[in-house]
Design a protein around this motif. Structure first.
Motif, short mmCIF file in Angstrom:
data_model
loop_
_atom_site.label_atom_id
_atom_site.label_comp_id
_atom_site.label_asym_id
_atom_site.label_seq_id
_atom_site.Cartn_x
_atom_site.Cartn_y
_atom_site.Cartn_z
N PHE A 46 0.81 -1.21 0.00
CA PHE A 46 0.00 0.00 0.00
C PHE A 46 0.85 1.27 0.00
O PHE A 46 0.64 2.17 -0.80
CB PHE A 46 -0.91 -0.01 1.23
CG PHE A 46 -1.76 1.21 1.39
CD1 PHE A 46 -2.81 1.45 0.51
CD2 PHE A 46 -1.52 2.12 2.40
CE1 PHE A 46 -3.61 2.58 0.65
CE2 PHE A 46 -2.32 3.25 2.55
CZ PHE A 46 -3.36 3.48 1.67
N TYR A 47 1.82 1.31 0.89
CA TYR A 47 2.58 2.55 1.05
C TYR A 47 3.55 2.80 -0.09
O TYR A 47 3.98 3.92 -0.30
CB TYR A 47 3.31 2.57 2.38
CG TYR A 47 2.37 2.78 3.54
CD1 TYR A 47 1.84 4.05 3.79
CD2 TYR A 47 1.97 1.74 4.36
CE1 TYR A 47 0.96 4.26 4.83
CE2 TYR A 47 1.09 1.94 5.41
CZ TYR A 47 0.59 3.21 5.64
OH TYR A 47 -0.29 3.42 6.66
N GLU A 97 5.34 -5.20 11.09
CA GLU A 97 6.27 -4.62 10.12
C GLU A 97 7.11 -5.67 9.43
O GLU A 97 7.48 -5.52 8.27
CB GLU A 97 7.16 -3.58 10.79
CG GLU A 97 6.40 -2.48 11.52
CD GLU A 97 5.52 -1.65 10.60
OE1 GLU A 97 5.72 -1.69 9.37
OE2 GLU A 97 4.61 -0.97 11.10
N LEU A 98 7.41 -6.73 10.15
CA LEU A 98 8.22 -7.78 9.54
C LEU A 98 7.51 -8.32 8.31
O LEU A 98 8.10 -8.50 7.25
CB LEU A 98 8.48 -8.90 10.54
CG LEU A 98 9.29 -10.09 9.99
CD1 LEU A 98 10.69 -9.65 9.59
CD2 LEU A 98 9.40 -11.20 11.03
N ARG A 99 6.20 -8.56 8.47
CA ARG A 99 5.42 -9.06 7.35
C ARG A 99 5.39 -8.05 6.19
O ARG A 99 5.63 -8.37 5.05
CB ARG A 99 3.96 -9.29 7.78
CG ARG A 99 3.83 -10.18 8.95
CD ARG A 99 4.45 -11.55 8.65
NE ARG A 99 4.66 -12.28 9.90
CZ ARG A 99 3.69 -12.88 10.56
NH1 ARG A 99 2.48 -12.87 10.09
NH2 ARG A 99 3.94 -13.51 11.68
N GLN A 100 5.06 -6.85 6.58
CA GLN A 100 4.96 -5.77 5.61
C GLN A 100 6.27 -5.61 4.85
O GLN A 100 6.30 -5.53 3.63
CB GLN A 100 4.67 -4.48 6.39
CG GLN A 100 4.76 -3.20 5.60
CD GLN A 100 3.52 -2.99 4.76
OE1 GLN A 100 2.60 -3.79 4.73
NE2 GLN A 100 3.51 -1.90 4.03
N LEU A 160 -4.94 -8.74 1.72
CA LEU A 160 -5.67 -8.97 2.97
C LEU A 160 -4.72 -9.32 4.10
O LEU A 160 -4.83 -8.80 5.20
CB LEU A 160 -6.69 -10.11 2.78
CG LEU A 160 -7.89 -9.80 1.89
CD1 LEU A 160 -8.84 -10.99 1.88
CD2 LEU A 160 -8.62 -8.55 2.37
N GLN A 161 -3.79 -10.21 3.81
CA GLN A 161 -2.93 -10.68 4.89
C GLN A 161 -1.94 -9.64 5.35
O GLN A 161 -1.73 -9.45 6.54
CB GLN A 161 -2.19 -11.93 4.44
CG GLN A 161 -3.14 -13.10 4.27
CD GLN A 161 -2.41 -14.34 3.87
OE1 GLN A 161 -1.40 -14.26 3.18
NE2 GLN A 161 -2.92 -15.48 4.29
N VAL A 162 -1.32 -8.97 4.41
CA VAL A 162 -0.28 -8.04 4.80
C VAL A 162 -0.85 -6.68 5.15
O VAL A 162 -0.57 -6.12 6.20
CB VAL A 162 0.79 -7.90 3.69
CG1 VAL A 162 1.82 -6.87 4.09
CG2 VAL A 162 1.44 -9.24 3.44
N GLU A 163 -1.68 -6.15 4.27
CA GLU A 163 -2.12 -4.77 4.46
C GLU A 163 -3.21 -4.65 5.51
O GLU A 163 -3.30 -3.64 6.20
CB GLU A 163 -2.59 -4.19 3.13
CG GLU A 163 -1.58 -4.28 1.99
CD GLU A 163 -0.31 -3.49 2.27
OE1 GLU A 163 -0.32 -2.64 3.16
OE2 GLU A 163 0.71 -3.77 1.60
N LEU A 164 -4.04 -5.67 5.62
CA LEU A 164 -5.09 -5.59 6.62
C LEU A 164 -4.47 -5.43 8.01
O LEU A 164 -4.91 -4.60 8.81
CB LEU A 164 -5.98 -6.84 6.58
CG LEU A 164 -7.09 -6.90 7.62
CD1 LEU A 164 -8.07 -5.76 7.40
CD2 LEU A 164 -7.84 -8.21 7.54
N LYS A 205 -6.79 7.87 -0.58
CA LYS A 205 -6.09 6.60 -0.74
C LYS A 205 -6.44 5.62 0.39
O LYS A 205 -6.64 4.43 0.14
CB LYS A 205 -4.58 6.88 -0.78
CG LYS A 205 -3.74 5.76 -1.35
CD LYS A 205 -2.26 6.06 -1.20
CE LYS A 205 -1.42 4.85 -1.52
NZ LYS A 205 -0.01 5.01 -1.05
N ASP A 206 -6.49 6.12 1.61
CA ASP A 206 -6.86 5.27 2.74
C ASP A 206 -8.25 4.67 2.53
O ASP A 206 -8.47 3.48 2.79
CB ASP A 206 -6.88 6.09 4.04
CG ASP A 206 -5.48 6.32 4.59
OD1 ASP A 206 -4.51 5.90 3.92
OD2 ASP A 206 -5.35 6.92 5.66
#
Lengths: 196, 196, 196, 196
Positions: free
Chosen positions: C24-25, D107-110, C104-108, C50-51
């Motif tokens: 996302f970022y 953050e690790l995931r991200q 879903l997994q990371v950004e959620l 964006k959010d």
DNA sequence: GATGAATGAGCCTTCATTCAT
DNA sequence: AATGAATGAAGGCTCATTCAT
């Protein structure tokens, strides 16, 4: 580049030039930065945002004018002489600092209404210099004491401000400022004379 | 909405409201469209662009003012009476149409300088009504014939314009417009009296 | 270009692709617009910012998942079979929609904490599908009734979610999802069996 | 402030606090500097850039965790006891160092996906502690030897990680971590028991 | 003529990074 | 080594204008 020079007045002076030429809303922050010889972001180290730059510009410059006028008037004794001098000096300063004049005259009006939370107190202080002259003249018999100070000071300011504006705006055939100063002062001094 | 109504004045009236409230540069074309009850795109059927809308607004409204003033002054014979009436009527119209007053006073200044290619001829025509009164007064001995018509008309206009502006801007303690009209007229009539 | 197609799902699908690839970022609104084949500004006709795009994406897609799972589970009678099916289907859907899975997994996780005012209620609804299965199993004697539903549902979801994530992240040597589904389901079903 | 203190861990600890509160992408380098009580530029004497700070943070902290776990597990003999202890200690450490927990989990995931060139080897080493416990249990008959070590370790880690995350995220009604540790351990130990 | 969805150029502002001191 | 003022690239968002319907 130069790390040490004081950036705030430098930015304000650049802003005056740029805003005078293009108007506040048509000026880009990048234009001001370029004119000031600094990076865009540097402006935000000294001003919260573009609006704040304009407001700070007003505060700073009107304060300076205020001081200049107060000091200049000290040398004059009668209210008539003070009014004369006020008008003369106003035209002189506007002539000397046309960029500043344009910004103050055009943008101050525009912005004081639309930039939220800004109340141009300094400008009212400035107007009150004229008010004080009128009061003094009323007290010592130079001016008609029945005149409203509040409206008369606006009438006088409006006159010289409009004259200064048109003088600045006209490219050719500029009228003679010194003579106009005398004429306007004369009209108001005669016009405000006490009724016998 | 109304099928046959002419959209142009409808848009201009909406624009006056919107520009008066937010200023030209802070108003969106969409705001004007909404206020006029039409679609955004419709504005472009009647005006070339946003600048053109503002300019047309000026032209239209100053022309109307011009007619109003010219007609009103016919009933008065002396220059003094005409000047009196001009000032009285100016304040009256500004009071009746505050939105229009704000747009004319604030945006006309702002825009006449920054909207390219616009020269507010109608505005100068309007100023010349005052000029004509002064000339007439000089010819028939009511006013000092050595005064510059060009600068004196600006002085008079500046006075009443500034007074109108401050009257509009002040929320409370609004001064009495009728009385102020008399005072200002009186100052200028006395101030412009011929030297004996 | 195409004026009529429904833009909102089109934008969401583009956002899923882009956010999955770059996060996302690290994604620009312009990237999403480009991927959706529309202009940048168009996104703001459908999403506040964006959010909001990210949050809407979550809401929409998790709602869809919710429906899919609820419908799929109808066909199964026992809690064990439902849990089996839940895990199988979860892996299947993550496999089919890897981009969505990543987002879903990371950004959620990332966003539910940092985007102010967003509380991922839909996600909790989703978790509760597992909770309901556990409750049902406890009531009919399939599962140990002393287990905390709240923590056990998280344990199960955490397992399959982590497995799905690592399966998606690993480029080579991807383990067999079907078999893994069986193994995990088997561990939990055995692990939650009632104590005799 | 303290002249001789090593700045690197000081910065890392500040970064953990700041990243935990706002997330990596919403944290400014200046925030970390402020939290560490140093100047912005100083961070760049110890870390190549913002990404490097995050990665160093991971490496350092996961290495520390790795040591802590390895040492703690030495005291336990059976795989079951080791798994019990691993889960207990994981929850305990996450409870004691919530800031670190948030950064590692979120953050690790991200970041492991989006920060180029970073492969979280240390994290895999950490996962392998669980893998080793499973292997040991399979070898000595405590666990079903047909289970895939690779997926089962992920299942276990996913469970406790999700539980820790939700425990950290929930403001009120936090569930009892010690009891949850027992329950989860029990489920997995039962679930992984060899088939008779 | 009227609409309003779509466009995309433009600009304010942020913030990671640098570097003179 | 440490500082923090200065930099300037980058990007989210706005809004005047267009154009397919």
């Amino acid at each position: 580049m130069a790390r040490n020079s004081d950036k705030k007045p430098q930015i304000i002076d650049a802003a005056i030039k740029v805003f005078a030429e293009k108007g506040f809303y048509n000026s880009k922050v990048a234009d001001v930065a370029k004119a000031a010889g600094i990076a865009d972001g540097t402006i935000y180290l000294y001003f919260k945002n573009k609006d704040d730059l304009l407001i700070s510009l007003f505060e700073t410059k009107v304060s300076e004018l205020l001081e200049t006028f107060k000091n200049a008037l000290l040398a004059f004794k009668t209210a008539k002489d003070k009014l004369n001098e006020f008008i003369r000096l106003y035209f002189q300063l506007m002539e000397e600092q046309q960029d500043l004049a344009e910004v103050l005259q055009v943008e101050l009006r525009q912005s004081s209404k639309f930039i939220k939370e800004y109340h141009p107190q300094k400008f009212f202080d400035f107007l009150n210099i004229i008010g004080d002259i009128i009061k003094e003249g009323q007290q010592n018999g130079e001016f008609d004491s029945t005149l409203s100070v509040n409206t008369t000071k606006l009438a006088i300011f409006g006159s010289i401000d409009e004259l200064a504006r048109q003088w600045i705006l006209s490219f050719e055939h500029k009228f003679d400022l010194k003579q106009t100063a005398n004429n306007v002062a004369s009209i108001f001094i005669k016009g405000m004379a006490p009724v016998i």
